[in-house]
Design a protein around this motif. Sequence first.
Motif, PDB file in Angstrom:
ATOM      1  N   GLU A  51      40.518  42.371  45.500  1.00 18.49           N
ATOM      2  CA  GLU A  51      40.697  41.570  44.291  1.00 18.49           C
ATOM      3  C   GLU A  51      40.536  42.464  43.058  1.00 18.49           C
ATOM      4  O   GLU A  51      39.893  43.521  43.117  1.00 18.49           O
ATOM      5  N   GLY A  52      41.158  42.037  41.961  1.00 17.88           N
ATOM      6  CA  GLY A  52      41.003  42.754  40.702  1.00 17.88           C
ATOM      7  C   GLY A  52      39.642  42.436  40.105  1.00 17.88           C
ATOM      8  O   GLY A  52      39.179  41.295  40.170  1.00 17.88           O
ATOM      9  N   ALA A  53      38.977  43.471  39.530  1.00 19.87           N
ATOM     10  CA  ALA A  53      37.640  43.258  38.954  1.00 19.87           C
ATOM     11  C   ALA A  53      37.461  44.198  37.773  1.00 19.87           C
ATOM     12  O   ALA A  53      37.174  45.377  37.964  1.00 19.87           O
ATOM     13  N   GLU A  54      37.702  43.686  36.563  1.00 25.47           N
ATOM     14  CA  GLU A  54      37.452  44.450  35.330  1.00 25.47           C
ATOM     15  C   GLU A  54      38.052  45.851  35.362  1.00 25.47           C
ATOM     16  O   GLU A  54      37.337  46.856  35.310  1.00 25.47           O
ATOM     17  N   GLY A  55      39.364  45.907  35.483  1.00 23.15           N
ATOM     18  CA  GLY A  55      40.060  47.194  35.358  1.00 23.15           C
ATOM     19  C   GLY A  55      40.177  48.001  36.629  1.00 23.15           C
ATOM     20  O   GLY A  55      40.659  49.131  36.602  1.00 23.15           O
ATOM     21  N   HIS A  56      39.725  47.460  37.752  1.00 24.51           N
ATOM     22  CA  HIS A  56      39.932  48.159  39.021  1.00 24.51           C
ATOM     23  C   HIS A  56      39.973  47.133  40.148  1.00 24.51           C
ATOM     24  O   HIS A  56      39.705  45.950  39.930  1.00 24.51           O
ATOM     25  N   SER A  57      40.329  47.629  41.318  1.00 18.39           N
ATOM     26  CA  SER A  57      40.309  46.760  42.498  1.00 18.39           C
ATOM     27  C   SER A  57      39.002  46.976  43.259  1.00 18.39           C
ATOM     28  O   SER A  57      38.375  48.032  43.145  1.00 18.39           O
ATOM     29  N   ARG A  58      38.612  45.971  44.011  1.00 20.43           N
ATOM     30  CA  ARG A  58      37.429  46.128  44.863  1.00 20.43           C
ATOM     31  C   ARG A  58      37.656  45.363  46.167  1.00 20.43           C
ATOM     32  O   ARG A  58      38.540  44.507  46.249  1.00 20.43           O
ATOM     33  N   ILE A  59      36.832  45.690  47.165  1.00 18.50           N
ATOM     34  CA  ILE A  59      36.842  44.921  48.415  1.00 18.50           C
ATOM     35  C   ILE A  59      35.928  43.722  48.193  1.00 18.50           C
ATOM     36  O   ILE A  59      34.727  43.892  47.956  1.00 18.50           O
ATOM     37  N   HIS A  60      36.488  42.521  48.219  1.00 23.36           N
ATOM     38  CA  HIS A  60      35.611  41.356  48.065  1.00 23.36           C
ATOM     39  C   HIS A  60      35.242  40.780  49.423  1.00 23.36           C
ATOM     40  O   HIS A  60      34.305  40.001  49.547  1.00 23.36           O
ATOM     41  N   HIS A  61      35.985  41.203  50.449  1.00 17.06           N
ATOM     42  CA  HIS A  61      35.688  40.720  51.800  1.00 17.06           C
ATOM     43  C   HIS A  61      36.224  41.752  52.789  1.00 17.06           C
ATOM     44  O   HIS A  61      37.409  42.052  52.781  1.00 17.06           O
ATOM     45  N   GLN A  62      35.360  42.311  53.610  1.00 18.98           N
ATOM     46  CA  GLN A  62      35.849  43.264  54.618  1.00 18.98           C
ATOM     47  C   GLN A  62      36.823  42.544  55.557  1.00 18.98           C
ATOM     48  O   GLN A  62      36.606  41.378  55.889  1.00 18.98           O
TER      49      GLN A  62
END
Length: 286
Positions: free
Chosen positions: A37-48
Amino acid sequence: MAQRAKAFSDNQPGAFFVDESCIDCGTCYTMAIDVFEGAEGHSRIHHQPLENQRLRASMALLACPTSSIGTEDKSSMAEAARAFPDPIEDGVHFCGFTSENSFGAWSYFLQREAGNVMMDSPRAAQPLLKRIEELGGVKTMVLSHQDDVADHATFHERFGCERIMHADDHYAGMDRYIEGADPVALAPDLLFIPTPGHTAGSACLLYRETFLFTGDHLWWNPQRGMLSASKRVNWHSWSKQLKSLEKLLDFNFRWVLPGHGTSKRTETAQEMRRELERGLEYLKKL
Ligand code: SF4
């Protein structure tokens, strides 16, 4: 190559991670929304990824333009590499393997009896070149504008494809330049539509009066729930871009497949025309 030591702290712990080299192109969370998911200017893993999500997450890793996604779980990587081009509908595919040179723009592969077409250029990654060779190569490459050309020269060298762009972008190295404002039939099922605005030579490609490839001219904005374009990311003329968007009301299509942003499918061309009218109404007020 993504580095675990530089992984964002807001990744959910586990095998997959996104590191600080992410340019927030949106490719991974468009492809695998259950994991990224997008998170403040970058992507992150929100769920493995769960077992049934691992292939898609691995495909997103390969599609990332900056190799910003890493994983210690390589179990689906070989299958993921063979999964591109990724089928969308009726011989239209997403190429994956986006390029940092195009800020992760999406390119498409059209498998046709009369010769395969590529819309914009992906990264010339070996697994993709090999698969495209198996699928019959590329006869024609249409470039929506000068920014999404990535590795066009490598595809031309490998497959001998004719590269086509509108002349008004003044980009050197193409094999054919389209001039003027009128649509040009490249084949009975392929229409090159000049849509100046984002750049002077921006163009869309209409395939089988169904699929409209829009480059950076038009896309679906899921937050607003409507077709959209960007006044801020406009390098030539916003007023011309609005006119070019209006021009698309003359054509039938039920898919919008952009370089950036989300694609949109409707059941009928009438429904898509209504979506375009609704989006235009909003954009004209900006
Ligand atoms: S695909 Fe790569 S660069 Fe693009 S948002 Fe995801 S991690 Fe970032």
